[in-house]
Design a protein around this motif. Structure first.
Motif, short mmCIF file in Angstrom:
data_model
loop_
_atom_site.label_atom_id
_atom_site.label_comp_id
_atom_site.label_asym_id
_atom_site.label_seq_id
_atom_site.Cartn_x
_atom_site.Cartn_y
_atom_site.Cartn_z
N ASP A 182 111.95 113.09 -5.30
CA ASP A 182 112.19 113.48 -7.05
C ASP A 182 112.00 112.10 -7.73
N VAL A 183 112.80 111.00 -7.30
CA VAL A 183 112.91 109.77 -8.33
C VAL A 183 111.56 108.91 -8.27
N TYR A 184 110.97 108.76 -7.04
CA TYR A 184 109.93 107.75 -6.58
C TYR A 184 108.52 108.50 -6.21
N SER A 185 108.51 109.86 -6.02
CA SER A 185 107.21 110.43 -5.61
C SER A 185 107.21 110.08 -4.26
N ILE A 186 108.14 109.53 -3.37
CA ILE A 186 108.01 109.08 -1.86
C ILE A 186 108.50 110.13 -1.08
N PRO A 187 107.57 110.66 -0.38
CA PRO A 187 108.11 111.69 0.59
C PRO A 187 108.99 111.37 1.82
N PRO A 188 109.62 112.15 2.54
CA PRO A 188 110.55 111.82 3.48
C PRO A 188 109.72 111.13 4.45
N GLU A 189 108.55 111.41 4.90
CA GLU A 189 107.91 110.67 5.98
C GLU A 189 107.61 109.29 5.73
N GLN A 190 107.53 108.79 4.52
CA GLN A 190 107.39 107.68 4.02
C GLN A 190 108.81 106.79 3.45
N THR A 191 109.86 107.24 3.83
CA THR A 191 111.07 106.91 3.30
C THR A 191 111.71 106.32 4.67
N ILE A 192 111.99 105.12 4.82
CA ILE A 192 112.59 104.54 6.18
C ILE A 192 113.86 103.69 5.73
N GLY A 193 114.81 103.89 6.67
CA GLY A 193 116.00 103.20 6.49
C GLY A 193 116.87 103.02 7.64
N SER A 194 118.14 102.60 7.46
CA SER A 194 119.15 102.51 8.36
C SER A 194 119.56 103.92 8.83
N SER A 195 120.21 103.95 10.06
CA SER A 195 120.45 105.30 10.43
C SER A 195 121.82 105.24 11.58
N LEU A 196 122.26 106.37 11.56
CA LEU A 196 123.30 106.70 12.73
C LEU A 196 122.37 107.46 13.76
N THR A 197 123.07 107.48 14.93
CA THR A 197 122.23 108.39 16.08
C THR A 197 122.39 109.86 15.50
N SER A 198 121.52 110.71 15.85
CA SER A 198 121.63 112.07 15.65
C SER A 198 121.31 112.81 17.07
N SER A 199 121.80 114.14 16.80
CA SER A 199 121.31 115.14 18.09
C SER A 199 121.09 116.54 17.75
N TYR A 200 120.59 117.24 18.65
CA TYR A 200 120.19 118.41 18.47
C TYR A 200 120.97 119.35 19.04
N GLU A 201 121.41 120.17 18.40
CA GLU A 201 122.30 121.44 18.88
C GLU A 201 121.95 122.77 18.40
N VAL A 202 122.17 123.73 19.41
CA VAL A 202 122.00 124.99 18.86
C VAL A 202 123.44 125.58 18.66
N VAL A 203 123.93 125.66 17.18
CA VAL A 203 125.18 126.05 16.70
C VAL A 203 125.34 127.49 16.33
#
Ligand code: CA
Ligand code: CA
Lengths: 315, 315
Positions: A182-203
């Motif tokens: 929205d604010v920079y017209s930069i899509p998610p695949e071009q937004t890189i940053g720090s991260s926590l681990t994540s996991s895939y679960e069927v909830v």
């Protein structure tokens, strides 16, 4: 034809003036000049931008910390038993001294409670609600109105000249992706940053990405070139930052062959924004300030070279 | 106008026939039909592909393991003292039974010696030299000639219909990026895989990405949706794989709202390629085979639905 010529002649960076503006335009024109000595094919016109202090403000503390404190306060209101330590109580009370007294450990506790152990969808919805409602404590602007107008112009100018613009920030990748498009017209695949681990679960039958509370990647200092390689796989030709945390990104970018541009945003305007560099705990710029000139990097003087600061302020 | 109509009427998947081909075309036409119920905006037309056994062959072992063995052999020839264990000696001798006898630990030793403790530039040059020269032991084809012609057609067809095509593979990200752009027209920023940790160092004044010998990310099973989120930040609308390692990727992709397509490539052709599914240690497909029909996933029968197999074979 008159219309086309008009577009060509329009100032691509209306909120800029001075030598930094000239050098940026010179660089962009050189790499876009088909047949010129410095021509770069569009697929390789990669430009990377730090976020905090480069694309939006970062004082008196990183905006993501304001989000975290607001989130801890909300969680504490709903269930006070979740405020299990002094630092979490300080966070919920908005007591910044108490938060800082907790040190790095305390920040990780705040991060875990506000950012982790929930689905990515829940987290993103929290961030979206916060961005649309919260106001900065001293300017009274929304945080998304504290993006820098000259930088939004620069991003647009680069994309018009067939650059691909990326964020490479110490801030959280999932946090920024909520508003970067929205604010920079930069899509998610071009937004890189720090991260926590994540996991895939069927909830309950629903495939879900869960944010965990361990650090996965710290996108700062030498981590920035590593992240650039991991996500993009190419060396950028232009890098823009504002602190020593960006030094390696600028160094890596400008060490490549051919025309390259490193840019530091120098916060020199205490009246319209904040003035800071060598001191403090946010956006410290020491080595970059010492070496920028020798390395041929552009040092943008906000006070004298930006005629407008925030996107959200009245023109 | 005749030319344009001719393009529109040309078969986009000439090496395909049968029900799977029909269903794929139906899906692509539905999501590209402006104003149709299943229309998807081009920015969200994300398609993800496994690599080994999906875009190129993977028998009798993953091609990346052939690279690793060739690399260990070369290192051992230059300096036999580097072959410090039985499994490394077996690898250098091309003794596959000896390699497999070393188990997972042995594979990690081989990986460390062949892939790590060197610069990314050196590694990429090694891979490029290997891909351009090495031949598969039974077909005699170059490895890059053992990409599947029907899949190369599918990738091209999707891109013509404004899809963005990604690789999401258990194979090494740095390994695949060396050839993915040449053989699949998939650029580095759309090539996602498993990785070792890496670091940024200035070596003799040269900013350098160094590959270390610790695992950073295992892009398999539940790791695939996690990697998709980390790199792309959006849920794909189409996913293609060939083994149970792709199950979560297909599940995550097809659980989204709107039109979605999950595709399994089923290796049924022992004559022109290899036939395998439930047994063995490569590309095992059990749960996927059991559940594909109920989940509405396309199961491609290579023997009956692909009229041609490898890009490198005579037409
Ligand atoms: Ca910064
Ligand atoms: Ca596979």
């Amino acid at each position: 034809l008159i219309g086309v010529a008009g577009v060509g002649l329009a100032d691509p960076l209306p909120s800029w003036q001075g030598a930094s503006k000239d050098r940026i335009i010179e660089f962009v024109e050189a790499v876009s000049d088909v047949g010129g000595a410095d021509y770069v094919t569009p697929a390789d016109r990669i430009a990377v931008f730090d976020n905090d202090g480069t694309l939006w403000a970062e004082q008196p503390v990183y905006f993501q910390l304001f989000f975290a404190l607001d989130r801890v306060a909300k969680i504490g209101k709903e269930d006070p038993s979740k405020l299990t330590s002094d630092v979490l109580k300080a966070a919920a009370a908005g007591d910044m001294d108490g938060v800082l007294a907790g040190g790095k450990e305390g920040l990780l506790e705040i991060l875990a409670l506000s950012h982790a152990n929930q689905s990515l969808n829940e987290f993103s919805a929290d961030v979206a609600a916060w961005v649309s409602g919260a106001k900065h404590p001293t300017t009274g602007l929304g945080y998304d109105e504290m993006t820098y107008q000259p930088m939004v112009e620069l991003l647009r100018y680069l994309r018009d000249e067939e650059f691909k613009t990326y964020i490479v920030s110490g801030g959280g990748i999932d946090f920024m992706r909520v508003f970067a498009e929205d604010v920079y017209s930069i899509p998610p695949e071009q937004t890189i940053g720090s991260s926590l681990t994540s996991s895939y679960e069927v909830v309950n039958g629903v495939p879900t990405i869960i944010k965990n509370d361990a650090l996965f990647f710290n996108d700062d200092k030498g981590g920035k070139p590593v992240a650039i390689n991991h996500h993009i796989g190419k060396r950028p030709i232009m890098a823009v930052g504002n602190s020593d945390g960006d030094f390696e990104m600028l160094e890596y970018t400008t060490a490549g062959e051919g025309a390259r541009l490193g840019v530091y945003i120098h916060h020199t305007d205490a009246e319209r924004e904040w003035a800071y560099d060598r001191e403090g705990h946010i956006g410290v710029l020491n080595r970059g300030l010492d070496e920028a000139e020798d390395r041929g990097w552009v040092l943008v003087d906000i006070k004298n070279e930006w005629t407008r600061i925030f996107t959200g302020e009245a023109e």
